[in-house]
Design an enzyme around this catalytic site. Structure first.
Site, PDB file in Angstrom:
ATOM      1  N   ASP A  49      -8.267  -5.605  35.747  1.00  0.00           N
ATOM      2  CA  ASP A  49      -7.224  -5.364  36.583  1.00  0.00           C
ATOM      3  C   ASP A  49      -6.983  -3.772  37.162  1.00  0.00           C
ATOM      4  OD1 ASP A  49      -4.504  -6.551  37.551  1.00  0.00           O
ATOM      5  OD2 ASP A  49      -3.772  -5.185  36.279  1.00  0.00           O
ATOM      6  N   GLU A  61     -10.707  -5.537  39.941  1.00  0.00           N
ATOM      7  CA  GLU A  61     -10.026  -5.612  41.054  1.00  0.00           C
ATOM      8  C   GLU A  61      -9.206  -3.920  41.148  1.00  0.00           C
ATOM      9  OE1 GLU A  61      -5.121  -7.086  41.594  1.00  0.00           O
ATOM     10  OE2 GLU A  61      -6.104  -5.538  40.027  1.00  0.00           O
TER      11      GLU A  61
END
EC number: 3.2.1.1
Length: 462
Positions: A244, A268
């Protein structure tokens, strides 16, 4: 990232059928060579264990604000048999550890990395998604279907610590973490600023910013045999990781994690600039893939903006297909309305395509998605050559064996076009069923294909 933008989507396609026509006059088009051939599977079996020559398909097995109450793991588990039959080869779960908001949290405010729903803290025993036992049962069942399981890892920031005096800031900060699991205690020295670094690449939402420069933090995240990475992989059974908010820390963090832990990784890096995506992949020493946000935004401009020329623009899959994960929507962002065109695009082009849970289970035509998954796994092989583009039409081919030709039509009319294939004197068909033509390519490999209004066709040898 944490914000989910929900849109409703409606797809309409006319399925008129024309009789097969013989080739007439050949119109040559210049092809644009994109990338070398990826490595292909040798198996014709297209279950999750042997994904076929085109490779596997990832399912994002959650969305923002899935039902609370500890039932989600069992919901996902109940889907595995049908997902396996459809050709899903891996699932991506939300963050599985206990977070500050306990039974209400989607997991992106991590507090105790070793509480999987088995310690009573932060307002609950279970996480929003279920218990540790249910999570382990889900992973085991997925593996019985030869489906890999990826964990969503949030290591940029933490949340839920107690207030303590912080000599590094001269203030009181919420950096005193005393996890009920008894693992990975943290204090102000483990967050920025500290004696090792004042800051790193980014801070998210004002949460305490975990400092990966601290040896103690490195030990607990990826070096120790009982640390986060190795425990998740070797004890819990995760096969890979989705990292993330990787804009918040250096690519070296993922590099060191992967070199110590192993498995699959995708980051990400939320940016529509393909060069920046490539730079991040390189910064990990190519130990990690990245989500192709450049492709995501170009598809929105192409299909929603009625300008398929945008598909000529730069994307990560054109630069580094083996390190690219493509997607149409996710739990954070949902801007593409013309989703079936977008899925037809990512399932026929290079990269590792992702299906979003709600698209598959709730919003779109599941039979059409299953058809595209099958085409990806069985036909989408080799490098990509773009054959033709204008505002309304896009034609490209995959150059491997068997390979395919995909024809996207964003207009309100039937369209036809002569294209140069890789097949000589070969009868081909549209594997979507949107056209019933079965033309035979000329000895020079040219053939005329067609596509219905606002639809797509995908051609390959019978």
């Amino acid at each position: 990232m944490k914000k989910f933008i929900k849109t409703n989507w409606h797809y309409c396609a006319l399925a008129l059928l024309f009789a097969c026509a013989e080739p007439e006059i050949q119109r040559e088009k210049q092809g644009e060579q994109i990338t070398p051939d990826p490595v292909a599977s040798k198996s014709d079996d297209t279950n999750a264990k042997n994904p076929g020559p085109g490779g596997g398909v990832l399912m994002q097995a959650f969305y923002w604000d899935v039902p609370a109450g500890g039932t989600w793991y069992n919901t996902v588990k109940s889907k595995l048999a049908s997902w396996d039959a459809a050709g899903i080869s891996a699932i991506w779960l939300p963050p599985v550890s206990k977070a500050q908001n306990g039974p209400f949290s989607m997991g992106y405010d991590p507090a105790d990395y070793f509480d999987f729903g088995n310690y009573n803290q932060h307002g609950s025993l279970e996480t929003r998604f279920g218990s540790k036992t249910e999570l382990q049962s889900l992973i085991t069942t997925a593996h019985n279907y030869n489906i890999d399981v990826y964990a969503d890892i949030v290591i940029n920031h933490n949340s839920g610590g107690d207030l303590e005096a912080n000599p590094n800031t001269g203030t009181n900060t919420y950096t005193d973490f005393n996890p009920a699991s008894g693992k990975f205690y943290r204090s102000y020295n483990d967050f920025h600023p500290n004696g090792y670094a004042n800051n790193d690449e980014g801070i998210f939402g004002g949460f305490p910013d975990l400092s990966h420069s601290v040896p103690y933090v490195q030990d607990w995240l990826w070096k120790r045999s009982d640390g986060v990475g190795k425990y998740y992989k070797n004890t819990m059974g995760f096969d890979g990781f989705r990292f993330d908010y990787v804009k918040g820390f250096g690519g070296w963090v993922v590099r060191d994690w992967m070199n110590n832990v192993g498995g699959f990784a995708v980051g990400e890096y939320w940016d529509g600039n393909a060069q920046l995506l490539q730079n991040w992949v390189n910064a990990t020493n190519r130990t990690s893939s990245a989500f192709d946000f450049a492709c995501y935004y170009r598809m929105d401009e192409a299909f929603d903006g009625n300008n398929l020329n945008k598909l000529n623009d730069d994307m990560l899959w054109k630069r580094d297909p083996s390190k690219t994960v493509t997607f149409v929507t996710n739990h954070d962002t949902d801007v593409i309305w013309d989703k079936m065109h977008a899925y037809a695009y990512i399932m026929t082009h290079e990269g590792y395509p992702t299906v979003f849970y709600r698209d598959y289970e709730e919003w779109l035509d599941k039979s059409k998605l299953n058809n595209l998954i099958w085409i990806h796994r069985n036909k989408a092989v080799g490098s990509t050559t773009i054959l033709y583009t204008d505002n309304d039409e896009y034609v490209a081919k995959r150059n491997g064996s068997p390979g395919l030709v995909v024809y996207l039509n964003d207009s309100n009319n039937w369209v036809e076009r002569w294209v140069e294939t890789n097949w000589s004197s070969t009868t081909i068909k549209d594997y979507t069923g949107n056209s019933n033509w079965e033309p035979t390519t000329q000895s020079g490999k040219w053939v005329k294909i067609q596509c219905p209004p606002n639809s797509y066709t995908i051609w390959s040898p019978k």
